[in-house]
Design a protein around this motif. Structure first.
Motif, mmCIF file in Angstrom:
data_model
loop_
_atom_site.group_PDB
_atom_site.id
_atom_site.type_symbol
_atom_site.label_atom_id
_atom_site.label_comp_id
_atom_site.label_asym_id
_atom_site.label_seq_id
_atom_site.Cartn_x
_atom_site.Cartn_y
_atom_site.Cartn_z
ATOM 1 N N CYS A 29 0.853 -1.190 0.000
ATOM 2 C CA CYS A 29 0.000 0.000 0.000
ATOM 3 C C CYS A 29 0.883 1.233 0.000
ATOM 4 O O CYS A 29 1.720 1.399 0.896
ATOM 5 N N GLY A 30 0.694 2.096 -0.994
ATOM 6 C CA GLY A 30 1.506 3.301 -1.065
ATOM 7 C C GLY A 30 1.320 4.218 0.125
ATOM 8 O O GLY A 30 2.268 4.849 0.598
ATOM 9 N N ARG A 31 0.095 4.288 0.648
ATOM 10 C CA ARG A 31 -0.144 5.154 1.799
ATOM 11 C C ARG A 31 0.553 4.610 3.045
ATOM 12 O O ARG A 31 1.091 5.380 3.850
ATOM 13 N N GLN A 32 0.531 3.291 3.208
ATOM 14 C CA GLN A 32 1.248 2.699 4.342
ATOM 15 C C GLN A 32 2.727 3.064 4.284
ATOM 16 O O GLN A 32 3.330 3.462 5.287
ATOM 17 N N ALA A 33 3.312 2.953 3.102
ATOM 18 C CA ALA A 33 4.724 3.314 2.944
ATOM 19 C C ALA A 33 4.943 4.788 3.265
ATOM 20 O O ALA A 33 5.933 5.156 3.907
ATOM 21 N N GLY A 34 4.011 5.650 2.837
ATOM 22 C CA GLY A 34 4.150 7.070 3.102
ATOM 23 C C GLY A 34 4.084 7.400 4.580
ATOM 24 O O GLY A 34 4.861 8.213 5.087
ATOM 25 N N LEU A 35 3.175 6.759 5.298
ATOM 26 C CA LEU A 35 3.060 7.000 6.736
ATOM 27 C C LEU A 35 4.336 6.584 7.463
ATOM 28 O O LEU A 35 4.763 7.236 8.418
ATOM 29 N N ILE A 36 4.945 5.501 7.001
ATOM 30 C CA ILE A 36 6.176 5.022 7.636
ATOM 31 C C ILE A 36 7.360 5.916 7.279
ATOM 32 O O ILE A 36 8.127 6.347 8.148
ATOM 33 N N LEU A 161 12.295 -2.323 -9.750
ATOM 34 C CA LEU A 161 12.797 -1.020 -10.166
ATOM 35 C C LEU A 161 11.693 0.030 -10.200
ATOM 36 O O LEU A 161 11.901 1.182 -9.804
ATOM 37 N N ASP A 162 10.517 -0.366 -10.663
ATOM 38 C CA ASP A 162 9.395 0.576 -10.704
ATOM 39 C C ASP A 162 8.993 1.004 -9.295
ATOM 40 O O ASP A 162 8.713 2.187 -9.043
ATOM 41 N N LEU A 163 8.950 0.044 -8.367
ATOM 42 C CA LEU A 163 8.580 0.369 -6.993
ATOM 43 C C LEU A 163 9.648 1.229 -6.319
ATOM 44 O O LEU A 163 9.328 2.127 -5.538
ATOM 45 N N ALA A 164 10.915 0.961 -6.632
ATOM 46 C CA ALA A 164 11.988 1.786 -6.077
ATOM 47 C C ALA A 164 11.842 3.229 -6.544
ATOM 48 O O ALA A 164 12.012 4.176 -5.763
ATOM 49 N N ASP A 165 11.499 3.423 -7.812
ATOM 50 C CA ASP A 165 11.270 4.777 -8.322
ATOM 51 C C ASP A 165 10.060 5.419 -7.641
ATOM 52 O O ASP A 165 10.059 6.620 -7.346
ATOM 53 N N ALA A 166 9.028 4.626 -7.390
ATOM 54 C CA ALA A 166 7.832 5.145 -6.725
ATOM 55 C C ALA A 166 8.154 5.588 -5.302
ATOM 56 O O ALA A 166 7.656 6.621 -4.831
ATOM 57 N N VAL A 167 8.997 4.831 -4.612
ATOM 58 C CA VAL A 167 9.394 5.207 -3.254
ATOM 59 C C VAL A 167 10.208 6.491 -3.292
ATOM 60 O O VAL A 167 10.035 7.383 -2.445
ATOM 61 N N ARG A 168 11.105 6.615 -4.256
ATOM 62 C CA ARG A 168 11.906 7.840 -4.375
ATOM 63 C C ARG A 168 11.012 9.050 -4.643
ATOM 64 O O ARG A 168 11.223 10.136 -4.089
ATOM 65 N N ALA A 169 10.012 8.876 -5.507
ATOM 66 C CA ALA A 169 9.089 9.974 -5.793
ATOM 67 C C ALA A 169 8.291 10.334 -4.542
ATOM 68 O O ALA A 169 8.031 11.517 -4.279
ATOM 69 N N LEU A 170 7.927 9.322 -3.772
ATOM 70 C CA LEU A 170 7.168 9.560 -2.541
ATOM 71 C C LEU A 170 7.978 10.385 -1.549
ATOM 72 O O LEU A 170 7.486 11.377 -0.998
ATOM 73 N N THR A 171 9.218 9.996 -1.324
ATOM 74 C CA THR A 171 10.043 10.689 -0.333
ATOM 75 C C THR A 171 10.484 12.070 -0.830
ATOM 76 O O THR A 171 10.770 12.953 -0.024
ATOM 77 N N SER A 172 10.530 12.266 -2.129
ATOM 78 C CA SER A 172 10.890 13.573 -2.670
ATOM 79 C C SER A 172 9.704 14.531 -2.681
ATOM 80 O O SER A 172 9.856 15.728 -2.457
ATOM 81 N N GLY A 173 8.513 13.990 -2.944
ATOM 82 C CA GLY A 173 7.336 14.840 -3.053
ATOM 83 C C GLY A 173 6.716 15.210 -1.730
ATOM 84 O O GLY A 173 6.032 16.225 -1.611
ATOM 85 N N HIS A 175 4.220 14.033 -0.142
ATOM 86 C CA HIS A 175 2.764 13.999 -0.109
ATOM 87 C C HIS A 175 2.305 12.557 0.085
ATOM 88 O O HIS A 175 2.739 11.655 -0.633
ATOM 89 N N LEU A 176 1.410 12.342 1.039
ATOM 90 C CA LEU A 176 0.907 10.996 1.289
ATOM 91 C C LEU A 176 -0.019 10.561 0.156
ATOM 92 O O LEU A 176 -0.891 11.332 -0.264
ATOM 93 N N PRO A 177 0.129 9.340 -0.328
ATOM 94 C CA PRO A 177 -0.820 8.816 -1.319
ATOM 95 C C PRO A 177 -2.202 8.654 -0.692
ATOM 96 O O PRO A 177 -2.337 8.571 0.530
ATOM 97 N N PRO A 178 -3.239 8.603 -1.500
ATOM 98 C CA PRO A 178 -4.588 8.407 -0.962
ATOM 99 C C PRO A 178 -4.725 7.004 -0.371
ATOM 100 O O PRO A 178 -3.973 6.097 -0.724
ATOM 101 N N PRO A 179 -5.701 6.815 0.529
ATOM 102 C CA PRO A 179 -5.882 5.492 1.140
ATOM 103 C C PRO A 179 -6.449 4.490 0.143
ATOM 104 O O PRO A 179 -7.184 4.858 -0.782
#
Length: 222
Positions: A29-36, A161-173, A175-179
């Motif tokens: 879950c992208g939001r779970q990763a963002g909260l952590i 690789l796609d998920l690693a890029d998504a994590v990098r975008a998350l930590t750079s941006g 902004h928490l993803p929607p639930p």
């Protein structure tokens, strides 16, 4: 190893580091990763506590040899080329020098699930560390006490690789993803912090915030 992986990993002089555990969290879950990652908001429940206790048994650093297989525990894993790092529960080194990552999970194994991403990331790190192809990984499920083989094919590598890029975008941006607000939320230890049902309904969320944060009435000027 596919050339496309090398080109993608080496762009801009080297990618920002991403932990292997973050890949699994984001895959779930992208939001779970963002909260952590953004709010340091990890919360334990019975399931995560069982997992922690299980990992305590395999996270004692050390090694042993049984037959022709050498077993390494709590091995630091990294790939500067891919920007990945973490700790492997168990790495089995076979007589031909091929390492096999063995990830321990307390719950049931789900084929194609987030655990596959994590063990694939471990395999990709081991390929750089050992200079040896790692075509398979293993996930040990504590729920059924079985080892499940995972094929580290090109599709799964691309997913890492796609998920690693998504994590990098998350930590750079920042902004928490929607639930997600689906069946995943029922088994998530962070449900109360995430508030998926409230936030999934934007109208209800807007109404709730308007009640909580009403502007103060203007003072009557003389």
């Amino acid at each position: 190893m596919n050339d496309s992986f090398d080109q993608r990993a080496s762009r801009d002089g080297g990618p920002l580091p991403v932990t292997l555990s973050a890949l699994e969290h984001y895959a779930y879950c992208g939001r779970q990763a963002g909260l952590i990652l953004l709010e340091d908001g990890y919360t334990d429940d019975a399931a995560t506590t069982r997992g922690t206790l299980m990992h305590q048994r395999v996270h004692e650093p050390g090694s042993e040899t049984r037959g022709q297989i050498r077993t390494l525990r709590a091995l630091p894993l990294f790939s500067d080329r891919l920007g990945l790092h973490g700790v492997g529960d168990v790495v089995e080194v076979h007589p031909n020098g091929r390492p096999v990552p063995v990830e321990h999970k307390s719950g049931a194994y789900i084929a194609g699930g987030p655990a596959d991403v994590q063990v694939a990331g471990q395999a990709m790190c081991l390929e750089d560390m050992f200079d040896h192809q790692v075509p398979t990984g293993v996930i040990y499920s504590g729920a059924d006490r079985r080892r499940h083989s995972v094929t580290i094919d090109d599709e799964l590598r691309q997913r890492v690789l796609d998920l690693a890029d998504a994590v990098r975008a998350l930590t750079s941006g920042l902004h928490l993803p929607p639930p997600a607000a689906d069946q995943r939320c029922r088994g998530c230890s962070m449900n109360a912090q995430c508030m998926p049902k409230l936030l999934a309904g934007q109208r209800a969320y807007t109404q709730a915030t308007s009640r909580l944060f009403r502007p103060a009435p203007e003072a009557n000027l003389p």
